[in-house]
Design a protein around this motif. Sequence first.
Motif, PDB file in Angstrom:
ATOM      1  N   PHE A   1       0.817  -1.003  -0.149  1.00  0.00           N
ATOM      2  CA  PHE A   1       0.163   0.039   0.030  1.00  0.00           C
ATOM      3  C   PHE A   1       0.860   1.149   0.086  1.00  0.00           C
ATOM      4  CE2 PHE A   1      -2.411  -3.001   2.660  1.00  0.00           C
ATOM      5  CZ  PHE A   1      -3.160  -3.378   1.830  1.00  0.00           C
ATOM      6  N   VAL A   2       2.180   0.985  -0.266  1.00  0.00           N
ATOM      7  CA  VAL A   2       3.121   2.326  -0.130  1.00  0.00           C
ATOM      8  C   VAL A   2       2.723   3.162  -1.430  1.00  0.00           C
ATOM      9  CG1 VAL A   2       4.738   1.254  -1.291  1.00  0.00           C
ATOM     10  CG2 VAL A   2       5.456   2.920   0.344  1.00  0.00           C
ATOM     11  N   SER A   3       3.141   4.438  -1.276  1.00  0.00           N
ATOM     12  CA  SER A   3       2.842   5.332  -2.377  1.00  0.00           C
ATOM     13  C   SER A   3       3.730   4.800  -3.689  1.00  0.00           C
ATOM     14  CB  SER A   3       3.408   6.575  -2.041  1.00  0.00           C
ATOM     15  OG  SER A   3       3.168   7.616  -3.078  1.00  0.00           O
ATOM     16  N   GLY A   4       3.001   4.677  -4.583  1.00  0.00           N
ATOM     17  CA  GLY A   4       3.504   4.283  -6.093  1.00  0.00           C
ATOM     18  C   GLY A   4       3.358   2.803  -6.107  1.00  0.00           C
ATOM     19  N   ALA A   5       2.648   2.007  -5.389  1.00  0.00           N
ATOM     20  CA  ALA A   5       2.483   0.700  -5.422  1.00  0.00           C
ATOM     21  C   ALA A   5       1.448   0.455  -6.541  1.00  0.00           C
ATOM     22  CB  ALA A   5       2.061  -0.105  -4.131  1.00  0.00           C
ATOM     23  N   GLY A   6       0.890   1.309  -6.914  1.00  0.00           N
ATOM     24  CA  GLY A   6      -0.271   1.093  -8.032  1.00  0.00           C
ATOM     25  C   GLY A   6      -1.344   1.319  -7.573  1.00  0.00           C
ATOM     26  N   CYS A   7      -1.836   1.665  -6.179  1.00  0.00           N
ATOM     27  CA  CYS A   7      -3.156   1.868  -5.716  1.00  0.00           C
ATOM     28  C   CYS A   7      -3.851   2.936  -6.203  1.00  0.00           C
ATOM     29  CB  CYS A   7      -2.922   1.937  -4.085  1.00  0.00           C
ATOM     30  SG  CYS A   7      -2.359   0.503  -3.320  1.00  0.00           S
ATOM     31  N   ALA A   8      -4.963   2.661  -7.130  1.00  0.00           N
ATOM     32  CA  ALA A   8      -5.659   3.934  -7.559  1.00  0.00           C
ATOM     33  C   ALA A   8      -6.592   4.245  -6.528  1.00  0.00           C
ATOM     34  CB  ALA A   8      -6.231   3.450  -8.782  1.00  0.00           C
ATOM     35  N   THR A   9      -7.002   5.768  -6.642  1.00  0.00           N
ATOM     36  CA  THR A   9      -8.061   6.125  -5.617  1.00  0.00           C
ATOM     37  C   THR A   9      -9.215   6.279  -6.528  1.00  0.00           C
ATOM     38  OG1 THR A   9      -8.564   7.948  -4.089  1.00  0.00           O
ATOM     39  CG2 THR A   9      -7.406   8.727  -6.044  1.00  0.00           C
ATOM     40  N   SER A  10     -10.559   5.882  -5.681  1.00  0.00           N
ATOM     41  CA  SER A  10     -11.954   6.178  -6.223  1.00  0.00           C
ATOM     42  C   SER A  10     -12.364   7.629  -5.374  1.00  0.00           C
ATOM     43  CB  SER A  10     -12.585   4.957  -5.941  1.00  0.00           C
ATOM     44  OG  SER A  10     -12.828   4.627  -4.600  1.00  0.00           O
ATOM     45  N   GLY A  11     -12.174   8.622  -6.042  1.00  0.00           N
ATOM     46  CA  GLY A  11     -12.490   9.679  -5.163  1.00  0.00           C
ATOM     47  C   GLY A  11     -11.612  10.222  -4.069  1.00  0.00           C
ATOM     48  N   SER A  12     -11.783  11.405  -3.680  1.00  0.00           N
ATOM     49  CA  SER A  12     -10.698  11.984  -2.732  1.00  0.00           C
ATOM     50  C   SER A  12     -11.372  12.387  -1.455  1.00  0.00           C
ATOM     51  CB  SER A  12     -10.214  13.113  -3.218  1.00  0.00           C
ATOM     52  OG  SER A  12     -11.086  14.131  -3.728  1.00  0.00           O
ATOM     53  N   GLY A  13     -12.873  12.210  -1.267  1.00  0.00           N
ATOM     54  CA  GLY A  13     -13.389  12.720   0.087  1.00  0.00           C
ATOM     55  C   GLY A  13     -13.724  11.483   0.860  1.00  0.00           C
ATOM     56  N   PHE A  14     -14.393  11.809   1.850  1.00  0.00           N
ATOM     57  CA  PHE A  14     -15.030  10.713   2.803  1.00  0.00           C
ATOM     58  C   PHE A  14     -15.596   9.475   2.238  1.00  0.00           C
ATOM     59  CE2 PHE A  14     -14.810  14.570   5.470  1.00  0.00           C
ATOM     60  CZ  PHE A  14     -13.735  14.208   6.156  1.00  0.00           C
ATOM     61  N   GLY A  15     -15.344   8.223   2.288  1.00  0.00           N
ATOM     62  CA  GLY A  15     -15.973   7.264   1.721  1.00  0.00           C
ATOM     63  C   GLY A  15     -15.262   7.114   0.193  1.00  0.00           C
ATOM     64  N   ASN A  16     -14.175   7.388   0.212  1.00  0.00           N
ATOM     65  CA  ASN A  16     -13.405   7.223  -1.273  1.00  0.00           C
ATOM     66  C   ASN A  16     -12.618   5.560  -0.712  1.00  0.00           C
ATOM     67  OD1 ASN A  16     -11.218   7.770   0.695  1.00  0.00           O
ATOM     68  ND2 ASN A  16      -9.861   8.257  -0.640  1.00  0.00           N
ATOM     69  N   ALA A  17     -11.898   5.136  -1.840  1.00  0.00           N
ATOM     70  CA  ALA A  17     -11.214   4.001  -1.575  1.00  0.00           C
ATOM     71  C   ALA A  17      -9.934   3.730  -1.989  1.00  0.00           C
ATOM     72  CB  ALA A  17     -12.047   2.668  -2.041  1.00  0.00           C
ATOM     73  N   ARG A  18      -9.138   3.146  -1.788  1.00  0.00           N
ATOM     74  CA  ARG A  18      -7.746   2.781  -2.574  1.00  0.00           C
ATOM     75  C   ARG A  18      -7.741   1.287  -3.234  1.00  0.00           C
ATOM     76  NH1 ARG A  18      -4.182   6.923  -3.795  1.00  0.00           N
ATOM     77  NH2 ARG A  18      -4.824   8.792  -2.701  1.00  0.00           N
ATOM     78  N   ASN A  19      -7.949   1.264  -4.454  1.00  0.00           N
ATOM     79  CA  ASN A  19      -7.921  -0.188  -5.219  1.00  0.00           C
ATOM     80  C   ASN A  19      -6.477  -0.730  -5.342  1.00  0.00           C
ATOM     81  OD1 ASN A  19     -10.910  -0.074  -4.821  1.00  0.00           O
ATOM     82  ND2 ASN A  19     -10.833   1.443  -6.376  1.00  0.00           N
ATOM     83  N   CYS A  20      -6.101  -1.594  -4.724  1.00  0.00           N
ATOM     84  CA  CYS A  20      -4.665  -2.004  -4.999  1.00  0.00           C
ATOM     85  C   CYS A  20      -4.538  -3.213  -5.757  1.00  0.00           C
ATOM     86  CB  CYS A  20      -3.945  -1.890  -3.595  1.00  0.00           C
ATOM     87  SG  CYS A  20      -4.083  -0.556  -2.822  1.00  0.00           S
ATOM     88  N   PRO A  21      -3.399  -3.337  -6.484  1.00  0.00           N
ATOM     89  CA  PRO A  21      -3.290  -4.658  -7.366  1.00  0.00           C
ATOM     90  C   PRO A  21      -2.877  -5.798  -6.702  1.00  0.00           C
ATOM     91  CG  PRO A  21      -1.369  -3.162  -7.784  1.00  0.00           C
ATOM     92  CD  PRO A  21      -2.353  -2.484  -6.687  1.00  0.00           C
ATOM     93  N   GLY A  22      -2.884  -6.965  -7.163  1.00  0.00           N
ATOM     94  CA  GLY A  22      -2.870  -8.116  -6.477  1.00  0.00           C
ATOM     95  C   GLY A  22      -3.565  -9.290  -7.030  1.00  0.00           C
ATOM     96  N   ALA A  23      -3.244 -10.678  -6.534  1.00  0.00           N
ATOM     97  CA  ALA A  23      -3.995 -11.702  -6.951  1.00  0.00           C
ATOM     98  C   ALA A  23      -4.524 -12.370  -5.807  1.00  0.00           C
ATOM     99  CB  ALA A  23      -3.170 -12.587  -7.827  1.00  0.00           C
ATOM    100  N   PRO A  24      -5.729 -12.032  -5.105  1.00  0.00           N
ATOM    101  CA  PRO A  24      -6.690 -10.960  -5.877  1.00  0.00           C
ATOM    102  C   PRO A  24      -6.552  -9.583  -5.548  1.00  0.00           C
ATOM    103  CG  PRO A  24      -7.661 -12.208  -3.724  1.00  0.00           C
ATOM    104  CD  PRO A  24      -6.318 -12.706  -3.992  1.00  0.00           C
ATOM    105  N   ALA A  25      -7.130  -9.051  -6.386  1.00  0.00           N
ATOM    106  CA  ALA A  25      -6.994  -7.270  -5.913  1.00  0.00           C
ATOM    107  C   ALA A  25      -7.576  -7.028  -4.681  1.00  0.00           C
ATOM    108  CB  ALA A  25      -7.523  -6.701  -7.263  1.00  0.00           C
TER     109      ALA A  25
END
Length: 269
Positions: free
Chosen positions: A33-57
């Motif tokens: 989950f470190v910065s630069g690991a490819g975790c894309a954000t869904s929104g920037s406010g409260f209730g957002n998410a970080r969607n990170c790669p992996g198997a499973p994601a």
Amino acid sequence: MRATTKVAALGVIGIAAAGFSVPASAAITTWNFVSGAGCATSGSGFGNARNCPGAPAVGATAWSSTGVPATNLTSELNTGRVVVYGGGLGITNQDGTYGPGSGDSNERDSDDPEHGIDNDQRKDSMLLTFGSAVNLTDLQIGYRYGDSDMTVLAFTGGSCNGSVLGQTYSSLLSCGWSLVSHLANVSTAGFTSINNTSAISSRYWLIGTYISDLANSGKTVGTIETSAVNDHVKLLAVKGDPNGRVPEPGTAALLGIAALGFWRLRRKA
């Protein structure tokens, strides 16, 4: 030993070996989950998410005790904001300066240390939702301040359906969440075992700083600091078995039958 007895004995040994076999794909996976690991954000406010790669994601969402009623000990869980830093994931809750609530004035993205996952005034937790069941074994933090006692829960089946919205930390235990462990003084030097002694496998894992509402000495590893020292961490990574392998309940019985059969064959020989 007769030839037929030898063949039967080999069959028994084969059954026993099958009981011990491990799939070739058995491998521990790390989710970063470190910065630069490819975790894309869904929104920037409260209730957002970080969607990170992996198997499973895996998706990470923030939760904190900022709901109603408005007391620290009994507040319901409400959405927070997930922020990714060099040290890992942090949480900003809704009672901070830029939120709709009040009472946690140092809770801003730029305020160190409360921009991490903390239990300073409000109690933060990160909900990790995997694409399929995972047997988590370890976690790693990339930052700590004050103290770093942590709590780990997993959803094991019930009416919550993997959600925490509107629940208090205490009520989670009655709707399908299980306390996995309390971990004292988690270090930033490498991974720490989450002490998943029951080999729980789940899609949903809730990881936060120490949650006193769920105090349980039987689930505690080390000595939890319960004085005025608050816990502040950033979640850097987790690892575990993506195939969710749990020892089969019948394995021990199967091996026992195999041993008995072999003993009988020896007597007949």
